[in-house]
Motif scaffolding. Structure first.
Motif, PDB file in Angstrom:
ATOM      1  N   ILE A  90      -5.720  -1.938  -9.796  1.00  0.00           N
ATOM      2  CA  ILE A  90      -6.276  -1.475  -8.436  1.00  0.00           C
ATOM      3  C   ILE A  90      -6.462   0.257  -8.804  1.00  0.00           C
ATOM      4  CG2 ILE A  90      -5.183  -0.907  -6.264  1.00  0.00           C
ATOM      5  CD1 ILE A  90      -3.264  -3.157  -6.589  1.00  0.00           C
ATOM      6  N   VAL A  94      -2.337   0.300 -12.144  1.00  0.00           N
ATOM      7  CA  VAL A  94      -2.837   0.886 -10.815  1.00  0.00           C
ATOM      8  C   VAL A  94      -3.194   2.087 -11.682  1.00  0.00           C
ATOM      9  CG1 VAL A  94      -2.333   2.429  -8.780  1.00  0.00           C
ATOM     10  CG2 VAL A  94      -1.265   0.036  -9.365  1.00  0.00           C
ATOM     11  N   THR A 139      -0.174   7.623  -5.773  1.00  0.00           N
ATOM     12  CA  THR A 139      -1.126   8.629  -5.655  1.00  0.00           C
ATOM     13  C   THR A 139      -0.586   9.906  -5.701  1.00  0.00           C
ATOM     14  OG1 THR A 139      -2.769   7.009  -4.461  1.00  0.00           O
ATOM     15  CG2 THR A 139      -3.080   9.283  -4.112  1.00  0.00           C
ATOM     16  N   LEU A 193       1.246   2.046  -3.599  1.00  0.00           N
ATOM     17  CA  LEU A 193      -0.046   2.932  -4.082  1.00  0.00           C
ATOM     18  C   LEU A 193      -0.181   4.340  -3.504  1.00  0.00           C
ATOM     19  CD1 LEU A 193      -2.276  -0.258  -3.353  1.00  0.00           C
ATOM     20  CD2 LEU A 193      -1.397   0.475  -5.458  1.00  0.00           C
ATOM     21  N   SER A 225      -4.709   6.086 -10.645  1.00  0.00           N
ATOM     22  CA  SER A 225      -4.711   7.171  -9.625  1.00  0.00           C
ATOM     23  C   SER A 225      -5.466   8.277 -10.081  1.00  0.00           C
ATOM     24  CB  SER A 225      -3.328   7.167  -9.008  1.00  0.00           C
ATOM     25  OG  SER A 225      -3.398   8.175  -7.941  1.00  0.00           O
ATOM     26  N   THR A 275      -6.939   4.081  -7.015  1.00  0.00           N
ATOM     27  CA  THR A 275      -6.450   4.760  -5.836  1.00  0.00           C
ATOM     28  C   THR A 275      -6.650   6.246  -6.133  1.00  0.00           C
ATOM     29  OG1 THR A 275      -4.685   4.910  -4.260  1.00  0.00           O
ATOM     30  CG2 THR A 275      -4.169   4.776  -6.541  1.00  0.00           C
ATOM     31  N   ASP A 296       0.870  -1.213  -0.071  1.00  0.00           N
ATOM     32  CA  ASP A 296      -0.014   0.029   0.028  1.00  0.00           C
ATOM     33  C   ASP A 296       0.905   1.487  -0.081  1.00  0.00           C
ATOM     34  OD1 ASP A 296      -2.158  -1.690  -0.039  1.00  0.00           O
ATOM     35  OD2 ASP A 296      -2.712  -1.243   1.991  1.00  0.00           O
TER      36      ASP A 296
END
Length: 314
Positions: free
Chosen positions: A206, A150, A63, A59, A152, A208, A56
């Protein structure tokens, strides 16, 4: 004669200004310097700090990076971006953020700080960027490593359109939120682009985001979790997210985690779709502005460690 859209935006901007601009702009922004501490114990939260195989903290960095203009870096690996940062090239906001976090938490040389920052980003690349700041206040970036993606979503900046969207979210007026449509479009675009580099494997995504970006990430998850497509939603991890309009999911098929920095007032509006993880605040006297910022999370995920140790979490 002014259009209905003009008056809608004027009303929203006025509300947002009262709710956001006043506390952000008129409270002191502290120059924070903290002593190094040990890695936060897993007992601080009952939740795993890994989502679909990705730490995390990674991540969180991705972000934070969404607040930097990465349009010129699309297609570049973070290995290459690291070399640019070492030479003080590339996005200057990235160089400044590394220097800020180093001054606050790591207290080492700039070169060591750069290596520590990128240690667990190596192997990822910038897949796509959508910059509609001028038109809708929207900005998002996607990253890829193999079949992992990912996405974001950027949160609130000084853009007037961001304040309009914030007002719509806080006041639960959906038609004021112009960023949700491009957020869903970018999701589809990034998944399609990632599929080309996934070598026939399903694309695992994922979502975010921070603040309003966290709200967008959760909203896109609600829209896309059952939709057919060349992707699998693997998790949602957000930071100081606005939660207005959400109800906790009792049977979430993927982990939905919302990291709240202790003392942040803006993420206390509404609820999260999933678990709320409280991040301890080592500086209770920090300003309201500081407590909402992404740089506050580095102390939790990346306490002062040697650069060689920083890449042990993937």
């Amino acid at each position: 004669m002014r259009s209905p859209s003009f008056w809608k935006r004027l009303l929203a901007f006025s509300a947002a200004s009262a709710m956001l601009v006043v506390p952000f702009r008129f409270l002191t922004v502290n120059a924070i310097v903290r002593d190094p501490v040990a890695q936060p114990s897993p007992s601080l939260s009952s939740e795993s700090d890994v989502t679909a195989g990705v730490y995390d903290g990674v991540l969180m960095k991705m972000t934070d990076l969404s607040y930097m203009n990465l349009a010129d870096d699309v297609g570049m690996s973070f290995d290459a971006i690291e070399q640019e940062a070492l030479a003080h090239r590339g996005p200057q906001s990235l160089v400044q953020e590394i220097q800020r976090v180093n001054g606050m938490d790591w207290h080492t040389s700039y070169t060591q700080a750069v290596h520590a920052f990128f240690a667990d980003l190596r192997g990822w690349r910038v897949l796509a960027v959508d910059n509609q700041e001028a038109k809708a206040g929207f900005y998002a970036v996607a990253y890829q490593r193999g079949n992992e993606v990912v996405i974001s979503y950027r949160g609130t900046t000084n853009n007037v359109m961001d304040l309009v969207a914030d007002a719509g979210i806080y006041l639960s007026v959906p038609h004021m939120i112009d960023q949700l449509a491009p957020a869903k479009t970018f999701f589809a675009t990034a998944c399609a682009e990632a599929e080309q580099g996934a070598r026939g494997e399903p694309v695992h995504v994922i979502l975010t985001g921070h603040s309003m970006g966290g709200w967008l990430a959760q909203s896109v998850y609600l829209e896309e979790r059952g939709a057919p497509g060349p992707f699998v939603l693997s998790g949602v991890v957000v930071f100081n997210s606005i939660g207005t309009g959400f109800e906790p999911l009792t049977h979430a098929t993927v982990p939905v985690k919302d990291y709240h920095f202790d003392g942040d007032v803006f993420s206390r509006y509404g609820t999260s779709l999933g678990s709320v993880i409280d991040v301890p605040n080592p500086d209770p006297d920090a300003s309201v502005y500081d407590k909402h910022q992404m740089y506050e999370f580095y102390h939790y995920f990346y306490p002062a460690v040697a650069p060689s140790e920083a890449g042990q979490r993937a």
